[in-house]
Scaffold this motif. Structure first.
Motif, PDB file in Angstrom:
ATOM      1  N   SER A 105      27.631  44.602  46.635  1.00 54.69           N
ATOM      2  CA  SER A 105      28.051  43.448  47.444  1.00 54.69           C
ATOM      3  C   SER A 105      28.274  42.231  46.558  1.00 54.69           C
ATOM      4  N   LEU A 106      27.405  42.049  45.576  1.00 53.38           N
ATOM      5  CA  LEU A 106      27.553  40.913  44.678  1.00 53.38           C
ATOM      6  C   LEU A 106      28.880  41.005  43.921  1.00 53.38           C
ATOM      7  N   ARG A 107      29.205  42.197  43.430  1.00 53.71           N
ATOM      8  CA  ARG A 107      30.461  42.365  42.688  1.00 53.71           C
ATOM      9  C   ARG A 107      31.674  42.125  43.584  1.00 53.71           C
ATOM     10  N   VAL A 108      31.596  42.601  44.819  1.00 53.40           N
ATOM     11  CA  VAL A 108      32.699  42.371  45.758  1.00 53.40           C
ATOM     12  C   VAL A 108      32.883  40.880  46.001  1.00 53.40           C
ATOM     13  N   HIS A 109      31.792  40.173  46.255  1.00 57.41           N
ATOM     14  CA  HIS A 109      31.875  38.748  46.567  1.00 57.41           C
ATOM     15  C   HIS A 109      32.366  37.928  45.373  1.00 57.41           C
ATOM     16  N   GLN A 110      32.187  38.459  44.160  1.00 53.02           N
ATOM     17  CA  GLN A 110      32.665  37.746  42.976  1.00 53.02           C
ATOM     18  C   GLN A 110      34.024  38.257  42.501  1.00 53.02           C
ATOM     19  N   GLY A 111      34.633  39.132  43.299  1.00 52.77           N
ATOM     20  CA  GLY A 111      36.005  39.554  43.008  1.00 52.77           C
ATOM     21  C   GLY A 111      36.149  40.776  42.135  1.00 52.77           C
ATOM     22  N   ASP A 112      35.049  41.427  41.786  1.00 50.54           N
ATOM     23  CA  ASP A 112      35.116  42.620  40.933  1.00 50.54           C
ATOM     24  C   ASP A 112      35.030  43.875  41.806  1.00 50.54           C
ATOM     25  N   VAL A 113      36.066  44.105  42.588  1.00 50.60           N
ATOM     26  CA  VAL A 113      36.056  45.251  43.503  1.00 50.60           C
ATOM     27  C   VAL A 113      36.072  46.562  42.717  1.00 50.60           C
ATOM     28  N   GLY A 114      36.822  46.597  41.608  1.00 51.25           N
ATOM     29  CA  GLY A 114      36.848  47.799  40.778  1.00 51.25           C
ATOM     30  C   GLY A 114      35.481  48.126  40.229  1.00 51.25           C
ATOM     31  N   GLY A 115      34.743  47.104  39.766  1.00 55.30           N
ATOM     32  CA  GLY A 115      33.399  47.321  39.264  1.00 55.30           C
ATOM     33  C   GLY A 115      32.459  47.791  40.352  1.00 55.30           C
ATOM     34  N   ALA A 116      32.651  47.287  41.571  1.00 60.95           N
ATOM     35  CA  ALA A 116      31.829  47.729  42.695  1.00 60.95           C
ATOM     36  C   ALA A 116      32.084  49.202  42.991  1.00 60.95           C
ATOM     37  N   ARG A 117      33.348  49.619  42.919  1.00 56.99           N
ATOM     38  CA  ARG A 117      33.680  51.031  43.156  1.00 56.99           C
ATOM     39  C   ARG A 117      33.074  51.930  42.093  1.00 56.99           C
TER      40      ARG A 117
END
Length: 312
Positions: A105-117
């Protein structure tokens, strides 16, 4: 619960103290007392390190990560979860390992959707766990990543899996799994424009007894009800809903969701031609998002500012 912890600590009964810490944290989580929960989690982590209990230490790191994200202490949360993920023992501690999913969730909220995946896929084994709570955490994280990837229908399905099984934890709308599953389901349904499903989901909370609904979910329901009202043209419900949510998130000291609500409220005000009020809310939201480095939300505010500068 507090007295049990005191007695265990007075007599040096470390395993009993660890269990008491854990039980008391469950109570505080159900009441959304996040600041107290963070303090208690820190005390438990200190004890685990002092006596060399590695299993409780790693579980404590994961627990701290989740509550620190809620409180807007994102750098501390990332540090705790990164330390957890680096531990070689984590592969043998399923419950602790699963808490690393909080970082998605933190990565998504900071714009790193690829890293979240990437993180989600690296912890796919959590979704195959025999532990229902571990699987639920994976499903919720999956829903968040799918929504960020622009796949709301799949996100809704993942979140509703957890929602359907909420009776397993038996604490109404106080369980973290039930609360997060409801919010994830409603937001995905709003993305889809499925207002009928949104109404059904919100009605589930409305039907609960007052003591079964925690302050955080009450604030979220106010925010989501305002969003539904704005989408369906029920104008009289919009502003009271946003204002109730803002008040709730301020009291709970949860800055990210406060800023989200301020942004959604400001967008609605701007759409009604109330630019001065909108700008005031935008300024407060921007300050929070800048501190959290929540780039997608800063971009969204930037779009709002740019659209306001274009003559009608």
């Amino acid at each position: 619960m507090r007295r049990a912890l005191e007695v265990a600590l007075e007599h040096g009964l470390v395993p009993a103290a660890m269990r008491a810490y854990n039980n008391l944290q469950v109570v505080l989580e159900g009441q959304d007392r996040f600041a107290e929960l963070a303090d208690l989690s820190s005390q438990q982590l200190d004890l685990a390190r002092r006596v060399g209990d590695r299993a409780w230490e790693l579980q404590g790191l994961g627990g701290q990560g989740g509550v620190l994200i809620m409180l807007g202490r994102w750098d501390e949360a990332r540090s705790a979860i990164d330390e957890l993920r680096a531990a070689e023992e984590v592969a043998n501690l399923e419950a602790a390992g699963g808490t690393a999913l909080e970082l998605t969730s933190l990565r998504v909220h900071q714009g790193d959707v690829g890293g979240a995946r990437v993180l989600l896929d690296s912890l796919a084994w959590v979704g195959r766990s025999e532990d229902w709570q571990a699987r639920a955490l994976h499903s919720l994280s999956t829903a968040g990543v799918l929504r960020a990837e622009g796949r709301p229908a799949e996100a809704l399905a993942a979140a509703e899996e957890v929602l359907a099984a909420r009776a397993k934890v038996g604490s109404g709308w106080r369980s973290g799994f039930a609360k997060n599953a409801l919010v994830a389901s409603v937001e995905a349904a709003l993305d889809l424009g499925n207002h009928e499903r949104v109404q059904e989901l919100l009605a589930m909370v409305a039907a609960a007894l007052p003591g079964q609904v925690s302050p955080w979910i009450r604030a979220q329901v106010a925010r989501l009800t305002a969003r539904l009202a704005a989408a369906t043209g029920d104008i009289e419900l919009v502003e009271p809903g946003f204002e109730a949510a803002e008040s709730g998130f301020r009291e709970l000291q949860t800055p990210f969701f406060l800023a989200v609500t301020l942004t959604e409220h400001s967008e609605w005000l701007a759409s009604r031609g109330r630019q001065d009020q909108s700008m005031s809310l935008q300024a407060e939201a921007r300050e929070i998002f800048e501190r959290l480095r929540a780039r997608p939300w800063l971009d969204r505010l930037g779009t709002l500012v740019n659209s306001a500068s274009v003559p009608a």
